[in-house]
Design a protein around this motif. Structure first.
Motif: not given
Ligand code: PDD
Length: 286
Positions: A215-225, A190-207
């Motif tokens: 996420l790497r490209f978003a950070k390189e483009a100065q987006m907050e993750v 989801i995106v809220k106030d320009g921030k990208i929010i996604t569940r952290a890696l664990s055994t609960d989801i596929l990596h």
């Protein structure tokens, strides 16, 4: 007719055979990968082959081919089937021991089964579907607890897609204790106030391999993750939402459980990320 790959051979699809005793068929005892093809080249092959090795390792399953050989098979199939835009599907199972038994067979006498085939998807990277976005519903996540292993145990994700279809939506997001884990075959954001929010890696989801790149490209483009869990209620009040996967790249979500997000149109941040992802991935394709 397609040429497919089965246990060392390139064959017309109607001549390819796997035993009825194959543990992939009887017990979903197998792992898979889906790699996209753009301009006849493989997107993030290294990431997919690394995750494949990890999935095999977690299940004590023998790897029947080296990663170099695997790349060669992928390339051969793309060439033989003249794939410009599409997917390469790869599946490795614990083989066919010649009878049904819960106990794993000895890998020395039962080699793994390996199958690869291509799926042509002209227009996969086009923006018509992306501009429209997709609608999702939320359903309970009742899958097993090792979702980080990419197994072929896909009955519940299939059921989830059917529930979505029945509800007039395109896909389902899975929830556990009110929190979204991921989509049936994609990672959720989801995106809220320009921030990208996604569940952290664990055994609960596929990596997701696409997740890591996006996420790497978003950070390189100065987006907050921010990597944290979010609830279905929070998602419904988000400014934007999107999914990522090898087959959808970055795909905007415009509606959750019948509630339009923002103005109900594909979000600008998601569309920009899609563009960046496609541009950068094409540059690094092999
Ligand atoms: N699905 N989560 C789940 C449950 C998935 O099945 C997938 C991929 C993803 C995204 O992973 P990646 O970015 O590496 O594709 C997340 C593939 C595409 C499929 O089953 O067809």
């Amino acid at each position: 007719m397609r040429t497919v790959y089965v246990n060392g051979e390139y064959l017309p699809e109607d001549q390819a055979r796997v035993s009825i005793f194959d543990r992939g068929f009887l017990m979903a005892d197998g792992v898979y990968e889906v790699t996209s093809v753009l301009g006849g080249k493989l997107i993030d092959f290294a990431g997919h082959s690394r995750r494949l090795a990890r999935s095999l390792g977690e299940l004590d399953m023998a790897n029947p081919v080296t990663m170099d050989a695997l790349l060669e098979i992928h390339r051969q199939l793309v060439t033989l089937n003249e794939i410009d835009e599409g997917l390469v599907y790869l599946q490795i199972t614990r083989g066919a021991p010649g009878d049904r038994d819960f106990v794993f067979p000895d890998p020395a006498s039962t080699p793994s089964t390996i199958v690869l085939f291509t799926q042509a998807k002209p227009g996969l990277a086009g923006d018509t579907a992306a501009k429209k976005g997709i609608k999702v519903i939320s359903i309970e996540d009742i899958r097993w607890g090792r979702r980080d292993i990419k197994t072929v145990q896909l009955l519940y994700p299939s059921m989830g897609k059917m529930m979505a279809k029945k509800a007039g939506a395109d896909d389902a997001w899975l929830t556990e204790d009110g929190f979204i884990t991921e989509g049936t075959s994609n990672n959720a954001y989801i995106v809220k106030d320009g921030k990208i929010i996604t569940r952290a890696l664990s055994t609960d989801i596929l990596h997701g391999i696409t997740r890591a790149a996006v996420l790497r490209f978003a950070k390189e483009a100065q987006m907050e993750v921010i990597e944290r869990s979010f609830t279905i209620d929070e998602a419904k009040t988000a400014d934007e939402a999107f999914i990522t996967s090898a087959s959808s790249f970055v795909m905007p979500v415009v509606e959750i459980d019948g509630m339009p997000l923002g103005d109900g149109k594909a979000g600008p941040l998601a569309l920009r990320l899609r563009e960046i992802y496609l541009d950068e991935s094409r540059k690094m394709a092999v």
